[in-house]
Design a protein around this motif. Structure first.
Motif, short mmCIF file in Angstrom:
data_model
loop_
_atom_site.label_atom_id
_atom_site.label_comp_id
_atom_site.label_asym_id
_atom_site.label_seq_id
_atom_site.Cartn_x
_atom_site.Cartn_y
_atom_site.Cartn_z
N HIS A 1 9.81 2.08 -10.66
CA HIS A 1 8.35 2.03 -10.76
C HIS A 1 7.71 2.51 -9.46
O HIS A 1 8.26 2.31 -8.37
CB HIS A 1 7.88 0.61 -11.07
N LEU A 2 6.54 3.12 -9.60
CA LEU A 2 5.81 3.66 -8.46
C LEU A 2 4.48 2.93 -8.32
O LEU A 2 3.72 2.82 -9.29
CB LEU A 2 5.57 5.16 -8.66
N PHE A 3 4.20 2.43 -7.12
CA PHE A 3 2.92 1.79 -6.81
C PHE A 3 2.17 2.65 -5.80
O PHE A 3 2.77 3.19 -4.87
CB PHE A 3 3.14 0.39 -6.23
N THR A 4 0.85 2.76 -5.96
CA THR A 4 0.03 3.56 -5.05
C THR A 4 -1.21 2.78 -4.65
O THR A 4 -1.67 1.90 -5.37
CB THR A 4 -0.41 4.88 -5.71
N TRP A 5 -1.78 3.11 -3.47
CA TRP A 5 -3.02 2.49 -3.02
C TRP A 5 -3.63 3.32 -1.92
O TRP A 5 -3.00 4.18 -1.33
CB TRP A 5 -2.75 1.06 -2.56
N GLY A 6 -4.93 3.08 -1.65
CA GLY A 6 -5.66 3.83 -0.62
C GLY A 6 -6.72 4.73 -1.19
O GLY A 6 -7.38 4.41 -2.20
N TRP A 7 -6.90 5.87 -0.56
CA TRP A 7 -7.94 6.84 -0.93
C TRP A 7 -7.62 7.50 -2.27
O TRP A 7 -6.48 7.90 -2.51
CB TRP A 7 -8.03 7.90 0.18
N ASN A 8 -8.65 7.62 -3.13
CA ASN A 8 -8.37 8.09 -4.49
C ASN A 8 -9.39 9.08 -5.02
O ASN A 8 -9.42 9.36 -6.22
CB ASN A 8 -8.29 6.89 -5.44
N GLN A 9 -10.24 9.63 -4.18
CA GLN A 9 -11.31 10.49 -4.68
C GLN A 9 -10.78 11.77 -5.31
O GLN A 9 -11.48 12.39 -6.12
CB GLN A 9 -12.29 10.83 -3.55
N ARG A 10 -9.58 12.19 -4.95
CA ARG A 10 -9.01 13.41 -5.53
C ARG A 10 -7.91 13.11 -6.54
O ARG A 10 -7.13 13.98 -6.90
CB ARG A 10 -8.45 14.29 -4.39
N GLY A 11 -7.83 11.86 -6.98
CA GLY A 11 -6.78 11.51 -7.92
C GLY A 11 -5.44 11.26 -7.28
O GLY A 11 -4.41 11.28 -7.96
N THR A 12 -5.41 10.98 -5.97
CA THR A 12 -4.14 10.85 -5.25
C THR A 12 -3.36 9.60 -5.62
O THR A 12 -2.18 9.49 -5.29
CB THR A 12 -4.37 10.86 -3.74
N LEU A 13 -3.99 8.65 -6.31
CA LEU A 13 -3.27 7.44 -6.70
C LEU A 13 -2.60 7.57 -8.06
O LEU A 13 -1.86 6.67 -8.48
CB LEU A 13 -4.20 6.22 -6.67
#
Length: 399
Positions: free
Chosen positions: A62-74
């Motif tokens: 599984h992959l977890f993401t967090w932080g800046w997301n204005q460009r869909g980076t999460l």
């Protein structure tokens, strides 16, 4: 009795948190090492720190993401401004995709699963996610769109490792070849490509590392090659001339290299006896040579880390962190926003130990012990790490 590792590992974070990239549920910066409590129940095996966002890979895939997301980076819609707590990338989990390795570029992310399939998401204005823009009725192409959720890229390649630059992508295939696409030079310098193109001249590649606009490839025979931008000597070729094709890095002959790393504009190589070599941009002391200015156009040994038995180095935008075999961390480089992790926001080229001042886990066998770092990842203004508790029980009276 010898010290033994417990089964308990934690994700650590420190530095800038203005975009939620520390995963603490807020936007505060941390001058000292902190635990990412949201991930305590997950068995995290790898972490990646980007310029403004972060990700973690679990043993489950599984992959977890967090932080800046204005460009869909999460990797999930809708694109919020920032997210300060780790969240599961549900589209991959729902498809039973097991991610084994990932990378973060300037505005995009890459990942590879256990089947050798590569995925991309985030900013795609330079084709770095590998998607061709749609053609309009008048024959022109529509502007490239950001990719909100992970989609397959380089579908014809069986991928072993992914690496992401400022605006380009690089993959190492299982047959030891390197392929790239996107904008490999600063915008405007070269034509953008969406379809992977093989980097000729490289065979039997073992590892790749990518900075903002430069690339490194470590071959099975132990030689290191570099190509891309070179304005600070980050290619290690003895000059500042850019190279569009791979060229051997100088000054490393006779050494057995086991790992490489690339920051925004600097590079490092690690030998089998724990020695670190660094080159490229030296501003803010990110090379670890004791000063805060000198750039190096060929690799030089980091004498200030000599004897520490380094097993991994990570390079960020303007700082670096080295891990020792016995689980200590040394940071150096730009110190503002707390990115060096030892309470002082002082820029320094002198490696200083990063204390892991956390309580022992609840399930440890003894209160005696210590946290040992196992892996570190430097981002633009923050750092992530994985640490494991090492029990040091008292000697038995009968021994």
């Amino acid at each position: 009795m010898a010290a033994t590792p417990s089964s308990h590992s934690v994700v650590l974070a420190w530095g800038s948190g203005e975009d939620g990239q520390l995963g603490m549920g807020d936007s505060e910066e941390k001058d000292w090492v902190c635990c990412v409590k949201f991930l305590e129940s997950e068995n995290v095996t790898a972490v990646v720190a980007g310029s403004r966002n972060s990700l973690a890979i679990c043993e489950s895939g599984h992959l977890f993401t967090w932080g800046w997301n204005q460009r869909g980076t999460l990797g999930h819609a809708p694109a919020t401004k920032t997210e300060s707590l780790p969240s599961l990338v549900e589209s991959l989990a729902a498809a039973n995709v097991k991610i084994v390795q990932a990378a973060i570029g300037g505005w995009h992310c890459l990942a590879v699963d256990d089947q050798g399939r590569a995925y991309a998401w985030g900013g795609n204005e330079y084709g770095q996610c590998g998607e061709e823009p749609e053609r309009k009725e008048d024959g022109t192409r529509a502007p490239r769109r950001d990719i909100m959720t992970p989609q397959r890229c380089a579908p014809k390649l069986s991928v072993r490792q992914v690496a992401a630059g400022g605006t380009h992508s690089v993959v190492l295939t299982r047959d030891g070849h390197v392929w790239t696409w996107g904008q490999p030079w600063p915008p405007g310098d070269i034509k953008q490509i969406c379809t992977p193109v093989r980097v000729h001249g490289l065979e039997r590649v073992r590892l790749i590392a990518v900075g903002a606009f430069h690339n490194l490839a470590l071959l099975e025979d132990g030689t290191l090659w570099a190509w891309g931008n070179n304005e600070y000597g980050q290619l290690g070729t003895g000059d500042t001339q850019p190279r569009s094709h791979p060229i051997p890095v100088q000054g490393l002959s006779g050494l057995t290299l086991v790992d490489i790393a690339a920051g925004g504009w600097h590079s490092t190589a690690l030998t089998d006896n724990g020695e670190v070599y660094a080159w490229g941009r030296g501003e803010h002391g990110r090379l670890g040579f004791g000063d805060d200015k000198s750039s190096k156009m060929v690799p030089q040994k980091v004498q200030l880390l000599a004897g520490e038995d380094i097993v991994q180095v990570s390079c960020g935008g303007t700082h670096s962190v080295a891990c020792t075999r016995d689980g200590r961390m040394f940071s150096y480089g730009r110190g503002d926003h707390g990115r060096l992790g030892y309470g002082r926001k002082v820029t320094t080229g002198h490696p200083m130990e990063v204390p892991i001042d956390l309580p022992p886990p609840r399930n440890c066998l003894s209160a005696r012990g210590r946290w040992c770092s196992k892996f570190v990842a430097c981002g633009g203004r923050h750092t992530l790490a994985i640490a494991t508790w090492i029990d040091e029980p008292e000697e038995s009276l009968l021994s």
